[in-house]
Structure formats: structure tokens, C-alpha cells
Design an enzyme around this catalytic site. Structure first.
Site, PDB file in Angstrom:
ATOM      1  N   CYS A 134      -7.838  -9.425   3.346  1.00  0.00           N
ATOM      2  CA  CYS A 134      -6.652  -9.477   3.982  1.00  0.00           C
ATOM      3  C   CYS A 134      -6.473  -9.364   5.538  1.00  0.00           C
ATOM      4  O   CYS A 134      -7.612  -9.882   5.928  1.00  0.00           O
ATOM      5  CB  CYS A 134      -5.635  -8.651   3.364  1.00  0.00           C
ATOM      6  SG  CYS A 134      -3.700  -9.359   3.507  1.00  0.00           S
ATOM      7  N   ASP A 163      -0.750  -0.676   2.507  1.00  0.00           N
ATOM      8  CA  ASP A 163       0.575  -0.677   2.664  1.00  0.00           C
ATOM      9  C   ASP A 163       1.160   0.747   2.218  1.00  0.00           C
ATOM     10  O   ASP A 163       2.437   1.023   2.384  1.00  0.00           O
ATOM     11  CB  ASP A 163       1.064  -1.791   1.613  1.00  0.00           C
ATOM     12  CG  ASP A 163       0.957  -3.064   2.329  1.00  0.00           C
ATOM     13  OD1 ASP A 163       0.125  -3.781   2.576  1.00  0.00           O
ATOM     14  OD2 ASP A 163       2.212  -3.457   2.738  1.00  0.00           O
ATOM     15  N   SER A 191      -5.553  -6.805   8.267  1.00  0.00           N
ATOM     16  CA  SER A 191      -4.847  -5.558   8.688  1.00  0.00           C
ATOM     17  C   SER A 191      -5.153  -5.095   9.947  1.00  0.00           C
ATOM     18  O   SER A 191      -6.341  -5.180  10.612  1.00  0.00           O
ATOM     19  CB  SER A 191      -5.517  -4.390   7.968  1.00  0.00           C
ATOM     20  OG  SER A 191      -5.369  -3.107   8.298  1.00  0.00           O
ATOM     21  N   ALA A 207       1.981  -4.101   7.020  1.00  0.00           N
ATOM     22  CA  ALA A 207       2.871  -3.042   6.897  1.00  0.00           C
ATOM     23  C   ALA A 207       3.067  -2.648   8.167  1.00  0.00           C
ATOM     24  O   ALA A 207       4.519  -2.182   8.438  1.00  0.00           O
ATOM     25  CB  ALA A 207       2.093  -2.081   6.035  1.00  0.00           C
ATOM     26  N   GLY A 208       2.243  -2.512   9.273  1.00  0.00           N
ATOM     27  CA  GLY A 208       2.641  -1.897  10.685  1.00  0.00           C
ATOM     28  C   GLY A 208       3.796  -2.678  11.158  1.00  0.00           C
ATOM     29  O   GLY A 208       4.697  -2.368  11.899  1.00  0.00           O
ATOM     30  N   ARG A 228       4.736 -10.208   9.049  1.00  0.00           N
ATOM     31  CA  ARG A 228       3.820  -9.520   7.622  1.00  0.00           C
ATOM     32  C   ARG A 228       2.917  -8.523   8.264  1.00  0.00           C
ATOM     33  O   ARG A 228       2.746  -8.230   9.446  1.00  0.00           O
ATOM     34  CB  ARG A 228       3.282 -10.645   6.948  1.00  0.00           C
ATOM     35  CG  ARG A 228       2.513 -11.476   7.781  1.00  0.00           C
ATOM     36  CD  ARG A 228       1.423 -12.070   7.017  1.00  0.00           C
ATOM     37  NE  ARG A 228       0.372 -11.005   6.595  1.00  0.00           N
ATOM     38  CZ  ARG A 228      -0.434 -10.279   7.461  1.00  0.00           C
ATOM     39  NH1 ARG A 228      -0.603 -10.693   8.626  1.00  0.00           N
ATOM     40  NH2 ARG A 228      -1.281  -9.373   6.874  1.00  0.00           N
TER      41      ARG A 228
END
Ligand code: RUB
Length: 328
Positions: free
Chosen positions: A133, A202, A135, A22-23, A20
Site C-alpha cells: 500500500c 490503520d 504508508s 490513516a495519518g 487517504r
């Protein structure tokens, strides 16, 4: 394990969020494409391209919002298709697929480091930062600030329903950065004590709007009202080329059981649980986007998109995307 089973497993892990962020989603999907190329037993360029295409579309069908995923697929597939116009040697095409996959993965890691270095220059001793979140790009800024001896502290939201805040908490703990852990609804309560909000992305749209974990836009609204700087950490492969022609980024809506179990819902016959995973923060609430190419205002997102994708025909770009839907 046969290649298709391996790709299917990576796709399942992305869908079930064992992979999970985005990267990481993009890197692992590109890695799966690379392994498909390496193991390919196809004999003609057409068969080879079709095998890669099948894998790419399996991976694309997992989660629709992180634009890094189609951008990663595009990065590799475009180079393979371009090479096909010059050679019909499958071995050569394999090399192109492997090389461009490695390139994407490597560039992506370097981009995060650069974002860390560039973004941390914006932080000063004593800064209180709020994040949402989990990141890796936002954390890279905190990591780099710590490395440069800046004393910072973080406010971490738990990020319901899937508690990605706990992942951030673990990383900050390892980094020896002090942090306060709060429920999502306490964001406004603490905002006046915050110097900067830093979140990941995202997707970034052509108009500079940010798509990130559900709750980000509320945090931005609170920051705007409290006159707190709102900073986005986003690699340029998070910028969405489709939005250049006005298409919307699809917002994933996940299973309601993540919010309230079926058991709990069973007796509530009037209930309807909704579980959108991301939301959209308008550019007016964003002060800066830290990319690996430098810090830009959200209004300059279109320039990044033109620079990165401007030369590629739109129909080619659209070949590697998921189906557009409305935001709501
Ligand atoms: C993760 C999330 C992150 C971005 C950026 O959502 O919203 O803020 O993906 O992460 P999910 P990174 O947990 O649903 O994937 O900077 O690591 O790419």
C-alpha cells in the site's frame, strides 16, 4: 463556503479517498475541526461544543477503520470539554480548540519524522525491503535510511483494488530509491529475497494485532514462513483505546465496483463480489512496532495505550468512535 459545507466536503473527500492514509485522514479531519472552531459564531459554550461535536461526527462517519481519526477528534474535543469546566468564555474555548488542533497536527508530523529516524537504525546497507500500500510512516523509514547513506531497495506491491502501490512508486522515484513493482500475488515468490517487511498501520489493537490494508496479513504470513522480519511503522495515535475493553476494530468494506465494474458483473448472475479494505495481522507475526516513542514488541501495545488513554474514562473515549462490528 459556509463552515458546514466545508466540513461536509472534507468528509466527502475522505470517504471518496481523495484524502487517504490513516495519518493524513486524521490531520485533515482535525484541520476541519479547527476551521469550524475559528469560524464559529456561537455565543455560549454549549452551542460551541455542539457545533464542534456535529462536525466531529460528520467526519467520523466517513471511514470506520483508521483509528487515528477518532483519536484526533478525541484529542481536540477532550481538551475543549475540560476547558468548559474552567471557563464559560467562548473565545477561550475557541483558543483551546485551535491550539489543540495545531498541537495534534504538529505532533503527528513530528511522530512520522521520529519513526523515520528510529526505524532507519534497524536497516543496514543492502537491505531489500518489501512494503504494501502507501504508508507515510513506512516511507519515512526508507527516506531516513537513504538520508543516512544506506543503500536499500524496495519491493512495492500494486495494492489492488485501488493501486496505492503506484503512489508509493512515485514517492520512491522522487527519493531516488530503487524499487521493484509487483502484483500482490507475487509476494511469496519474492519473500525469500526480502530482508525486512515494513508496513504502516490503520490501527494497532491492545494485544498488538495490526489492522492495515487488505493483503497485509498474507504478507505477514509469508514473512513468518520465510523467517523474514515483519516491522510495523505506527504513530501512537494509531493505537485503538476501544480494544482495551475487547471491542473490535471495524473493517471497512467498500463498493464492489472498485474490484469489478457493474458492466462486467451484469452478465454474471451468480457473482457476489466482496471488497474488504483492511485485514488483521495477529501479533505473533509481528517482530516490532516502530513508534515515535521507540521500538516496541507488539505485546507492549497495551502499555502505550495505558500511557496515552489510561486516565480518560472509557465512556468519554467511546463518545468518539464509530459503531463496533464483527471482523467478518
Ligand atoms: C492506507 C493504508 C496505510 C495506512 C498507514 O489505506 O492502509 O498503510 O493507512 O498510512 P487507504 P500512513 O489507502 O485505504 O487509506 O502511514 O500514511 O498513516
Amino acid at each position: 463556503m459556509p463552515t458546514i459545507d466545508y466540513v461536509t466536503k472534507v468528509a466527502r473527500d475522505i470517504r471518496e479517498m481523495k484524502i487517504r492514509g490513516a495519518g493524513e485522514i486524521a490531520r485533515r479531519a482535525v484541520q476541519a475541526l479547527k476551521i469550524t472552531a475559528e469560524r464559529s459564531k456561537t455565543r455560549t459554550p454549549k452551542e460551541f461544543a455542539r457545533e464542534l461535536d456535529t462536525a466531529a461526527h460528520l467526519l467520523l462517519a466517513t471511514r470506520p477503520t483508521a483509528v487515528s481519526l477518532p483519536n484526533g477528534m478525541r484529542y481536540v474535543m477532550q481538551r475543549v470539554h475540560e476547558a468548559r469546566t474552567k471557563t464559560s468564555d467562548v473565545l477561550e474555548l475557541k483558543k483551546v480548540a485551535v491550539k489543540s488542533s495545531n498541537e495534534f497536527i504538529e505532533n503527528s508530523r513530528t511522530a512520522i519524522q521520529r519513526i523515520g529516524e528510529i526505524g532507519s537504525r534497524r536497516l543496514v546497507n543492502g537491505d531489500v525491503i518489501m512494503t504494501h500500500c502507501n504508508s507515510s510512516s513506512a516511507i519515512a523509514i526508507m527516506r531516513s535510511a537513504k538520508k543516512h547513506g544506506k543503500k536499500i531497495s524496495i519491493i512495492v506491491t500494486e495494492s489492488r483494488p485501488l493501486w496505492q502501490g503506484k503512489l508509493t512508486a512515485r514517492v520512491l522515484n522522487e527519493l531516488d530509491i530503487p524499487f521493484t513493482y509487483i502484483v500482490d500475488s507475487a509476494v511469496r515468490f519474492f519473500m525469500n529475497k526480502v530482508d525486512k517487511v515494513i508496513v504502516g498501520a490503520d490501527a494497532v489493537a491492545a494485544n498488538g494485532a495490526l489492522v492495515n490494508k487488505i493483503g497485509t496479513s498474507l504478507m505477514a504470513l509469508a514473512a513468518h514462513e520465510a523467517r523474514t522480519q515483519f516491522i510495523v511503522a505506527a504513530e501512537t495515535y494509531k493505537f485503538s483505546p476501544e480494544t482495551m475493553i475487547g471491542q473490535l476494530v471495524e473493517i471497512e468494506e467498500r463498493d464492489p465496483s472498485e474490484v469489478l465494474s457493474q458492466k462486467e458483473r451484469r452478465h454474471l448472475k451468480m457473482i457476489h463480489v466482496r471488497n474488504p479494505s483492511f485485514d488483521i495481522t495477529p501479533p505473533e507475526y509481528i517482530d516490532a512496532i516502530v513508534t515515535e516513542k521507540g521500538i516496541i514488541p507488539p505485546q507492549a501495545a497495551i502499555l502505550i495505550l495505558q500511557e496515552t488513554f489510561g486516565k480518560i474514562p472509557m465512556e468519554e473515549l467511546l463518545g468518539y468512535r464509530t459503531v463496533p462490528t464483527a471482523h467478518d
